[in-house]
Design an enzyme around this catalytic site. Sequence first.
Site, PDB file in Angstrom:
ATOM      1  N   GLN A  74      55.881 -27.114 -24.568  1.00 24.40           N
ATOM      2  CA  GLN A  74      56.881 -26.068 -24.346  1.00 24.40           C
ATOM      3  C   GLN A  74      57.907 -26.533 -23.317  1.00 24.40           C
ATOM      4  OE1 GLN A  74      56.627 -22.856 -25.916  1.00 24.40           O
ATOM      5  NE2 GLN A  74      58.711 -22.725 -25.208  1.00 24.40           N
ATOM      6  N   PHE A  75      58.926 -27.272 -23.762  1.00 29.09           N
ATOM      7  CA  PHE A  75      59.921 -27.792 -22.832  1.00 29.09           C
ATOM      8  C   PHE A  75      60.689 -26.691 -22.124  1.00 29.09           C
ATOM      9  CE2 PHE A  75      62.783 -27.173 -26.366  1.00 29.09           C
ATOM     10  CZ  PHE A  75      64.021 -26.921 -25.779  1.00 29.09           C
ATOM     11  N   THR A  76      60.770 -25.507 -22.721  1.00 30.57           N
ATOM     12  CA  THR A  76      61.558 -24.435 -22.129  1.00 30.57           C
ATOM     13  C   THR A  76      60.959 -23.902 -20.827  1.00 30.57           C
ATOM     14  OG1 THR A  76      60.506 -22.696 -23.446  1.00 30.57           O
ATOM     15  CG2 THR A  76      62.491 -23.742 -24.368  1.00 30.57           C
TER      16      THR A  76
END
Length: 141
Positions: A74-76
């Site tokens: 989950q890069f966000t």
Amino acid sequence: MRAVVQRVSEASVTVDGRVVGAIEGPGLCVLVGVTHEDTPEQARKLAAKLWGLRILADERSCSDLNAPLLVISQFTLYGDTRKGRRPSWTAAAPGPVAEPLVDAVVAELRALGAKVETGIFGADMKVSLVNDGPITLVLEL
């Protein structure tokens, strides 16, 4: 590394209409974000923390109950919303840096004896879960 951990009674991740990972609880759904300075040692520590985190029923851990984990990149989690209306993603590590570290978290969990399901790195994923409690924690290493 940053992780959002939710105690769940069930969770799944779907890509292109196909379930690619699913667990039945009690267990944990874990969103993992990686930043530029993260290391394999931090991945190892995160895995150990997740495996031993006492947030399941009666203050037990996944290791106590042999409970499953669903781990999703989950890069966000490294989105910066302090300025303007559009998040900046500059703190998120690029795929070639992040993917091996997310894989290292999963590999270390499995080495500890965990049953781990995953999403697909970089894919457009649909995550479904039933948060039990609700209990949601943010871990930062």
